[in-house]
Write an enzyme that holds these catalytic residues in place. Structure first.
Site, PDB file in Angstrom:
ATOM      1  N   ASP A   3      71.067  57.450  60.660  1.00 43.42           N
ATOM      2  CA  ASP A   3      72.405  57.379  58.957  1.00 43.42           C
ATOM      3  C   ASP A   3      70.912  56.678  58.123  1.00 43.42           C
ATOM      4  O   ASP A   3      72.022  54.456  58.486  1.00 43.42           O
ATOM      5  CB  ASP A   3      73.960  57.505  59.110  1.00 43.42           C
ATOM      6  CG  ASP A   3      74.906  58.105  59.946  1.00 43.42           C
ATOM      7  OD1 ASP A   3      73.385  58.960  60.857  1.00 43.42           O
ATOM      8  OD2 ASP A   3      75.892  58.869  59.945  1.00 43.42           O
TER       9      ASP A   3
ATOM     10  N   SER B 113      70.563  47.882  57.344  1.00 44.08           N
ATOM     11  CA  SER B 113      70.054  46.856  58.070  1.00 44.08           C
ATOM     12  C   SER B 113      68.579  48.061  58.061  1.00 44.08           C
ATOM     13  O   SER B 113      69.078  49.296  57.413  1.00 44.08           O
ATOM     14  CB  SER B 113      69.601  45.936  59.437  1.00 44.08           C
ATOM     15  OG  SER B 113      68.601  45.880  59.531  1.00 44.08           O
TER      16      SER B 113
END
Length: 286
Positions: free
Chosen positions: A107, A247
């Site tokens: 995602d 991240s």
């Protein structure tokens, strides 16, 4: 700016952007930043988030981000990181198993760029060299003329990621660096993909050639948790996860191996990131 696959503009995290603007855009903020990006600080925060003392942050996080917990396997969590790496419920992320379809490993908010013959490309007004990312000039040259897929995760995204095809992989290469946030605001001041700690491997895939798959650590995210060293993998199988924070995953494709979906290319050229989900089609084999 962010768009979904329907082309609709999505609201960004304005509070997060405001804090990052102060950190990266002011003298005082950059002084604080020098302390925050030290690996020892990230590790200390990570250890705290592994402890029971971090449990009170779970409820606050859910409320702050208006998180739809029905998508996840919710149970009694014994630390914030256990909650942060929670698993998605069966059926909430559908893997596209069509052999010719390239899927998103996670995602995220996706941008796609062509890699030119000098292996330099532009992301949010900053230039990046593939050889700097990999610290390997010889390997970088193999991807001249190919594509660079950049998947940016935010804190409320699902933080596990999967393999994009069937195949085998080499061992993991870890490159030590400073830990910066991967938010686009930081890109105006630092070349984060050169400075951040990161880990990569080469995926020998059945349908998309040899793909470099790299995880990039962000501020307060020193721990990239990959499940395997040398390994034979299956499409959609979990590859690993990030602990605590947003991240980025970077994937490099060789020339004439993949055709990115046209809406993603169009959005990137217009300055938009595209919202994609774990297992969703983002391209086709060449």
């Amino acid at each position: 700016m962010i768009k979904n696959r329907k082309g609709e503009i999505i609201a960004e995290n304005k509070e997060q952007n405001r804090i990052l603007t102060k950190l990266y855009g002011t003298t005082g903020g950059r002084i604080v930043l020098k302390f925050l990006i030290m690996p020892v600080v990230s590790h200390t925060v990570g250890n705290f988030m592994d402890s029971p003392f971090s449990i009170p942050f779970i409820k606050k996080f859910i409320e702050k981000h208006n998180l739809d917990t029905s998508d996840y396997v919710m149970k009694k969590f014994y630390s914030y990181n256990e909650f942060f790496t929670r698993r998605i419920r069966n059926g909430k992320r559908v893997i596209d198993y069509n052999a010719d379809h390239l899927i998103s490993p996670c995602d995220s908010k996706l941008s796609v760029y062509r890699i030119n013959r000098d292996s330099i490309f532009r992301i949010k007004d900053s230039l990046y060299r593939v050889s700097d990312m990999l610290a390997n000039e010889f390997l970088a040259r193999r991807y001249d003329g190919g594509y660079c897929f950049i998947y940016r995760l935010e804190v409320d995204d699902y933080h596990r990621y999967c393999y994009i095809d069937d195949g085998s992989k080499t061992g993991n290469v870890f490159i030590q660096g400073e830990l910066h946030t991967v938010n686009p605001i930081a890109l105006k001041h630092y070349n984060i993909y050169k400075r951040n700690s990161r880990e990569y491997t080469v995926l020998h895939t059945d349908n998309f050639g040899d793909v470099v798959h790299m995880e990039v650590g962000a501020m307060m995210v020193g721990r990239i948790c990959n499940n395997h060293g040398e390994y034979c993998f299956s499409k959609g199988e979990e590859k690993g996860m990030f602990k605590f924070g947003g991240s980025t995953i970077v994937q490099l494709f060789e020339k004439n191996t993949v055709r990115p979906d046209t809406d993603i290319i169009r959005n990137t050229r217009a300055g938009f990131e595209t919202v994609v989900h774990y297992g969703e089609k983002v391209g086709k084999a060449f």
